[in-house]
Design a protein around this motif. Structure first.
Motif, PDB file in Angstrom:
ATOM      1  N   ARG A   1       0.826  -1.182   0.000  1.00 18.86           N
ATOM      2  CA  ARG A   1       0.000   0.000   0.000  1.00 18.86           C
ATOM      3  C   ARG A   1       0.877   1.256   0.000  1.00 18.86           C
ATOM      4  NH1 ARG A   1      -5.193  -0.334   0.954  1.00 18.86           N
ATOM      5  NH2 ARG A   1      -5.253   1.776   1.778  1.00 18.86           N
TER       6      ARG A   1
ATOM      7  N   THR B   1      -3.851   6.740  -3.476  1.00 16.91           N
ATOM      8  CA  THR B   1      -4.307   6.065  -2.262  1.00 16.91           C
ATOM      9  C   THR B   1      -3.815   6.718  -0.972  1.00 16.91           C
ATOM     10  OG1 THR B   1      -2.447   4.521  -2.425  1.00 16.91           O
ATOM     11  CG2 THR B   1      -4.540   3.837  -3.408  1.00 16.91           C
TER      12      THR B   1
ATOM     13  N   SER C   1      -5.995   1.668  -8.444  1.00 21.51           N
ATOM     14  CA  SER C   1      -5.331   2.353  -7.326  1.00 21.51           C
ATOM     15  C   SER C   1      -4.276   3.357  -7.775  1.00 21.51           C
ATOM     16  CB  SER C   1      -4.689   1.329  -6.387  1.00 21.51           C
ATOM     17  OG  SER C   1      -3.680   0.600  -7.067  1.00 21.51           O
TER      18      SER C   1
END
Length: 495
Positions: free
Chosen positions: A31, A40, A55
């Motif tokens: 992430r 994100t 994303s």
């Protein structure tokens, strides 16, 4: 032929490598770190409906969607996929407009002072002949700089409509439309869901139903269903019906589908105040009002019809339909107080939408009403009558009646020699009538006695002049005119 030991080792090693590679491929992608400026990044707030399925590239699907964040350092750049027009504001300054930009877009050609800053970006509406690529791929900041958490206002208003809601023909489209202006004036977040040429009702000749697309992430028919858990609107303002008439939608069909749409909105936003605007052209005004009556009659008292008659000044249109900048500002000046009055109170929990279709309202009101601030929770104080000669005359008219309800209009004329500065008009119903909505006045009712008090903008009545307000009311049978009119405690003649 026997296999050599070295070949066995190589084969086994290859198998281990293959297994390890498969394991690594199966691991979830890392992430993005908060503060890195990627799509994100948790410090970036995306207001409105954004497609986040990729994303690395977020796409705003409706007008008026925008992103906001804070950042440190002296420069900020946007990473864009392909050519787009966009608006941006740094540190609350006026929005600047960039056209045909792509790649790494420098928003600070003149570096800022070192420190903390804010950024808001809104892409031009991709609609009609304009086909820009509104895709956000991230921010590039100074070395060692980072984003900061966006300051997100606690309330959000969603505006649903057609090209008028989009701000078509205004100088900055969505940014100079009444939806954006109203949200900014009220200090809320805001977004505009609009489709140029869109209808309430889908038609055989191809008019797109904005009510249907309301359930989707974007305006395209193939757009995925919207996830309503991403945000809950505190208010929804609907302005539909301008285009349906030219596509042959009947009044009955429009009215029924408008009521259905209001119930759909309620199902998605259980606590939102819902405002149904009379179209500025007046098309389907009575049907829109009757749709609201049908819904409120089912127990949802957090839905309001807004009569926009007279809101647009003579110079407020850029063509025969679309407001110009002055027109959108005039709409904002009238709409913002209406919404503010509802947002300043805790909405009453609403009754769930019925599972069966309610009966169609017959003989809808002939003149549409306008919503105003909600009834005060306590009886408003009676204003002291002005000094000098006083006198008043009241005109009362039923302007529309249907089974179970009616619409009334009241005119107060100051027949005295002195101005009235603040007014409360009292009267008494004798047939069980119950007011359920008023415009250009707030109201309370106890038994048959109704007290209507001026709005912020019409409290002064000069000698020889008059003011008017209207209301919707329920009635079971006989509907005689009320009696006992008194203005600020002074009995009034019935004109």
């Amino acid at each position: 032929m026997p296999v050599s030991r070295s070949r066995s080792i190589v084969t086994a090693g290859a198998a281990v490598v293959a297994m390890l590679a498969a394991t690594l491929i199966a691991l979830p992608a890392a992430r993005a770190a908060t503060g890195d400026g990627s799509p994100t990044d948790a410090n970036i707030a995306f207001v409105g409906r954004w497609d986040r399925s990729n994303s690395t590239a977020y796409v705003p699907n409706w007008a008026g969607a925008y992103l906001k964040t804070g950042f440190t350092g002296t420069t900020v750049k946007l990473r864009q996929r392909r050519t787009i027009d966009l608006y941006y504001s740094i540190d609350g300054a006026d929005f600047r407009y960039l056209t045909n930009v792509s790649g790494t877009v420098n928003l600070t050609p003149t570096p800022l002072r070192a420190g903390n800053h804010t950024l808001v970006v809104s892409y031009r509406v991709v609609a009609g002949s304009y086909t820009g690529d509104a895709v956000f791929q991230g921010l590039t900041l100074d070395s060692g700089a980072r984003t900061l958490p966006a300051v997100v206002r606690p309330r959000l208003i969603e505006f649903v409509g057609d090209s008028i809601t989009l701000g078509t023909t205004s100088s900055r489209t969505a940014l100079t439309a009444y939806g954006w202006l109203t949200g900014e004036q009220l200090g809320t977040e805001h977004t505009q869901l609009g489709y140029g040429g869109g209808c309430l009702v889908a038609t055989a000749d191809g008019c797109v139903s904005v009510a249907t697309q309301f359930l989707r992430t974007g305006y395209a028919a193939t757009s995925p269903a919207w996830d309503f858990t991403r945000y809950q609107a505190d208010a929804v303002v609907i302005n539909l019906g301008t285009n349906d008439r030219s596509h042959g939608v009947s009044g009955t069909d429009f009215q029924n589908q408008y009521a259905t749409f209001i119930r759909t909105v309620r199902g998605k936003y259980p606590r939102a105040a819902i405002f149904a605007l009379r179209t500025f052209s007046g098309r389907y005004a009575a049907e829109t009002a009757a749709a609201v009556t049908a819904v409120t009659g089912g127990g949802d008292r957090n839905v309001f019809y807004v009569d926009t008659t007279g809101w647009l000044p003579a110079d407020g249109l850029s063509d025969s339909v679309h407001p110009n900048d002055a027109g959108h500002r005039a709409i904002t000046a009238r709409l913002a107080p209406v919404i503010a009055a509802k947002l300043s109170t805790t909405p009453t929990p609403t009754t769930p939408a019925p599972t069966t279709t309610p009966p169609t309202t017959t003989a809808p009101p002939t003149t549409p009403p306008v919503t105003t601030p909600p009834p005060p929770t306590s009886t408003p104080p009676v204003t002291t009558p002005p000094a000098g000669g006083t006198g008043c005359a009241v005109g009362y008219a039923v302007t529309g009646q249907w089974q179970g309800g009616f619409q009334g209009e009241v005119t107060i004329r100051n027949t005295g020699a002195a101005p009235v500065d603040g007014w409360t008009l009292q009267w008494t119903f004798t047939d069980g009538q119950r007011v359920n909505q008023a415009w250009n006045a707030s109201y309370t009712q106890s038994g048959g006695t109704v007290r209507a008090t001026n709005a912020d903008w019409n409290g002064s009545i000069a000698a020889g002049t008059s003011v008017s307000f209207g209301f919707l009311a329920d009635v079971a049978g006989t509907n005689n005119r009320p009696t006992g009119y008194a203005l600020n405690g002074t009995a009034c003649a019935l004109s």
